[in-house]
Design an enzyme around this catalytic site. Structure first.
Site, short mmCIF file in Angstrom:
data_model
loop_
_atom_site.label_atom_id
_atom_site.label_comp_id
_atom_site.label_asym_id
_atom_site.label_seq_id
_atom_site.Cartn_x
_atom_site.Cartn_y
_atom_site.Cartn_z
CD GLU A 31 -2.95 -1.15 2.29
OE1 GLU A 31 -4.07 -1.66 2.11
OE2 GLU A 31 -2.60 -0.62 3.37
CG ASP B 106 -8.60 -7.11 10.68
OD1 ASP B 106 -9.05 -6.25 9.90
OD2 ASP B 106 -7.83 -8.01 10.29
CD1 TRP C 244 -4.93 -6.80 9.00
CD2 TRP C 244 -3.15 -5.55 9.52
NE1 TRP C 244 -3.88 -7.20 8.21
CE2 TRP C 244 -2.79 -6.45 8.50
CE3 TRP C 244 -2.20 -4.66 10.01
CZ2 TRP C 244 -1.49 -6.49 7.96
CZ3 TRP C 244 -0.92 -4.69 9.48
CH2 TRP C 244 -0.57 -5.59 8.47
#
Length: 758
Positions: free
Chosen positions: A350, A445, A482
């Site tokens: 990312e 998550d 996460w």
């Protein structure tokens, strides 16, 4: 004769089922061993039991200490050692005929318990199996008070299928204490997981001391409360587990700051704790993107000295300045010295490359190195860092974006982008090792629902399209946590347990008997209670989120396992241990809202369910059978964050015989879709619908909203009811996908019958 045969067969099947369930209670091991032959009787450990050590006992001193501690947790004392097996004895024998470092055998008779292993790791895995066979009462204490502990007799031979059986924990977005990391490691070890991937840095915080750059922690480890924190605080109004752990909040210079970091001394202690339990810790310092915490401390790291957010992600460090590489090498030099693992994770995902594209310095570097794109510039950074890793004796791991712009054959690819299904295939064919971590179902998550455990258990680590030879490049898998919206240790427990136990069995045993696994899992909950694990309790059934009744409804909920108590409220408050217990059958005669929650025997609260009941008449069926079969599917290009924002005119139209999105539609881009057709209700009754979406969707039948699962989110199931007359009813599903991997599934049931796809 036929009736007698059927009766005899039914009795035999019933007895077989009872025998199987009894065996699951007798050997509730997760992950289940490769081979286990039950034997009548048990070996009983008492204070008179002797422990016979292998000839080279020093090699196994750690494992012997672990076994002695385990025995002491049960009977209150350690065992005296002996040089030979005589009478009641536990015998540890080094077996060099076993092929793998983690392989072990157990031969248990009423007279003797023999543990065979080639290495200390194998002995430790055997001890973990014995621990799961001991009473749960031994857990959570250092000295027990049982007179004896019985181990069921058996012959067992065991080994793992995959070498990489991992969990990832992001300690950057929200921070976790040293004690919690040790608890996390204990749970990994309990279920034979062997890798802990620590995500130590990101935009929101730098969590590891770097002595050469002290500002990374004095500045980068602390932040003012952000938009993720505010979401958590809002959710905490309905769920106390979403409250931010207060121990990580300080007051400084008139500001409220959140954060924390591990000193190198603390991290050495954590690494040693994990090593004693045969868990390897892999550090990740994410770069060149996700580096805002470092950039706040050292602005020279960017191409222009500026920082902030670009089109998609945060400003990255600049791969075109030598000062950047000096910084990166200095940081990773300290990381390499601190962590004994041969692996270091560079991240490299990312990356917002707009600042690189605008940089004159980067233009010069690209020209000098014949780089044609900013993707190749990222590859240039990764490959240069990999050479440095090699100089330190380390192997580079990166997220699957490292494929873009070219990848070195020695790098290990960690695959996460489920919407790029050919990434692991390309990497394996290129000769790279691959670790599978696809977002669906291995991003823990994502809010779990009734399908989550099964989705993990049925996950196949080897992607489609690989030959048997190429499949050997798949090292295994890990689940990722996460923590943007996991602000507390209780919430972290809830998100990964018991999902991790399903993954553990996939990676160790790789056999799929889901019902058998669930029976064994039920036996594990008491152990987790004793260990203080705030696990997610099994789902409650017998209702949907939006319920209807015509004359009178009945709320009937059965507890999934013995000892669970279901409590409820009707005043909007969260059920607690003092709330009334839900009766076996509760009549509903007027519109009303209930809140339910299940509690384990130790008081661990499960999900909080909000059940809305409304009264309605049966919806009239259409008078004629629809002319067209199947469903019309309208496809809309573009990003629509809710179904209400889908544009008026479709870009294309298809027909399909199921409520699905055809494979390949969208190609990883955002889109909207609308499916329209008819549902046939085979009888008049109350119908329950279950809509699973990634991202969002809405179900309408006739003019009524039945299920609202709208908005961009990870795979999640929502449910609702409607009263229908027998016959055909207009049905519409609106769906939005935010880009990535999509999921759409619609199921229904009537009168409590099993779910079926529409």
């Amino acid at each position: 004769m036929r009736r007698v045969f059927v009766l005899t067969l039914s009795l035999a099947l019933g007895m077989g089922l009872r025998t199987a369930h009894a065996q699951e209670k007798r050997y509730p091991i997760i992950p289940y061993p490769q081979q286990l032959v039950p034997i009548e009787g048990a070996f009983t450990i008492t204070g008179a039991t002797r422990l016979v050590l292998p000839a080279n006992g020093r090699l196994f001193a750690n494992e012997v200490a672990q076994l002695q501690a385990l025995v002491k947790q049960g009977i209150g004392t350690t065992l005296k050692t002996a040089t030979a097996a005589a009478g009641n004895a536990i015998v540890l024998k080094q077996d060099m005929t076993l092929s793998g470092e983690e392989d072990y055998t157990l031969q248990v008779t009423p007279q003797q318990l023999l543990i065979g292993a080639k290495s200390p790791t194998g002995f430790f895995r055997a001890i973990v199996t014995l621990r799961q066979l001991m009473p749960s009462a031994i857990e959570g204490r250092t000295t027990g008070n049982l007179r004896s502990v019985a181990i069921p007799a058996m012959r067992l031979k065991d080994n793992p299928v995959y070498s990489w059986r991992g969990m990832h924990l992001d300690v950057s977005r929200h921070f976790f204490s040293v004690s919690y990391l040790k608890k996390f490691i204990d749970l990994l070890a309990l279920y034979k997981m062997n890798k802990l991937h620590l995500h130590l840095t990101d935009d929101q915080g730098w969590r590891i001391e770097i002595k050469k750059y002290p500002l990374l922690t004095s500045v980068g480890a602390w932040r003012e409360l952000n938009n993720q924190d505010s979401v958590c605080m809002e959710k905490a109004k309905e769920n106390p587990d979403m409250e931010i752990d207060q121990e990580h909040i300080i007051q400084k210079d008139g500001k409220t700051l959140y954060g924390g970091f591990y000193t190198q001394a603390q991290m050495k202690d954590i690494i040693a704790y994990a090593a004693a339990r045969h868990v390897e810790i892999i550090p990740e310092i994410d770069m060149p993107g996700h580096m805002m915490a470092a950039i706040r401390a050292y602005p020279f790291l960017t191409c222009d000295g500026k920082s902030g957010w670009g089109k998609d992600f945060s400003t990255p460090i600049c791969p075109c300045n030598e000062s950047t590489f000096r910084f990166a090498e200095d940081v990773y030099s300290e990381i390499a010295a601190l962590f004994p693992s041969k692996y270091m994770h560079l991240g490299a995902d990312e990356v917002e490359k707009t600042s690189w594209a605008a940089s004159p310095v980067c233009a010069e570097v690209m020209k000098a190195n014949n780089l044609k794109s900013v993707e190749e510039l990222q590859s240039y950074f990764v490959k240069r860092m990999e050479k440095f890793f090699h100089a330190k004796g380390k192997v580079l791991i990166g997220w699957d974006e490292i494929l873009e712009g070219g990848i070195s054959p020695t790098a290990i690819l960690m695959y996460w982008r489920a919407w790029v299904p050919d990434a692991p295939v390309k990497a394996a064919r290129h000769g790279n090792k691959v670790i599978m971590t696809p977002g669906n179902p291995l991003y823990f998550d994502a809010q779990p629902d009734r399908n989550s455990l099964g989705n993990v258990y049925h996950f196949e680590p080897v992607p489609k399209g690989l030959t048997a030879r190429e499949a050997r490049s798949i090292m295994g898998a890990q689940a990722n946590i996460w923590t943007e919206y996991i602000p507390s240790e209780k919430r972290a427990d809830y998100m990964f347990m018991p999902r991790m136990t399903a993954l553990a069995e996939v990676l160790w045993t790789h056999k799929q008997d889901y019902d058998n696994y669930l029976q064994r899992l039920n036996e594990q909950y008491a152990r987790l209670d004793q260990l203080g694990v705030h696990y997610r309790l099994p789902d409650l059934d017998g209702f949907t989120e939006d319920n209807v009744f015509v004359d009178k409804g009945m709320l009937e909920v059965k507890a999934p396992f013995t000892g669970m108590t279901i409590r409820y409220t009707t005043d909007g408050t969260i059920p607690g241990l003092k709330s009334p217990v839900l009766p076996a059958a509760l009549p509903v005669t007027a519109p009303q809202t209930f809140k339910l929650a299940a509690f384990s025997p130790m008081g661990n609260r499960g999900d909080i369910y909000t059940l809305r009941y409304r009264q309605e008449a049966y919806a009239k069926a259409v008078t004629e059978k629809p002319a067209d079969s199947g469903f019309r599917l309208d496809y809309f290009k573009g990003a629509f964050k809710t179904t209400a924002k889908i544009k008026a005119t479709p870009d294309s139209t298809f027909r399909t015989d199921k409520v699905i999105i055809p494979e390949g539609l969208g190609h990883g881009e955002a889109f909207g879709a609308r499916l329209q057709g008819y549902f046939y209700a085979p009888e008049t009754g109350i119908y329950s619908f279950y809509l699973t979406c990634d991202d969002g969707g809405m179900l309408y039948i006739g003019d009524k909203t039945v299920v609202n699962n709208d908005g961009w989110h990870a795979p999640l199931q929502k449910s609702g009811q409607i009263a229908l007359e027998k016959g055909w009813h207009p049905l519409k599903v609106d769906f939005v996908e935010g880009g990535g991997g999509y999921t759409l599934k619609l199921e229904y049931s009537v009168k409590g019958q099993p779910l079926q796809k529409l």
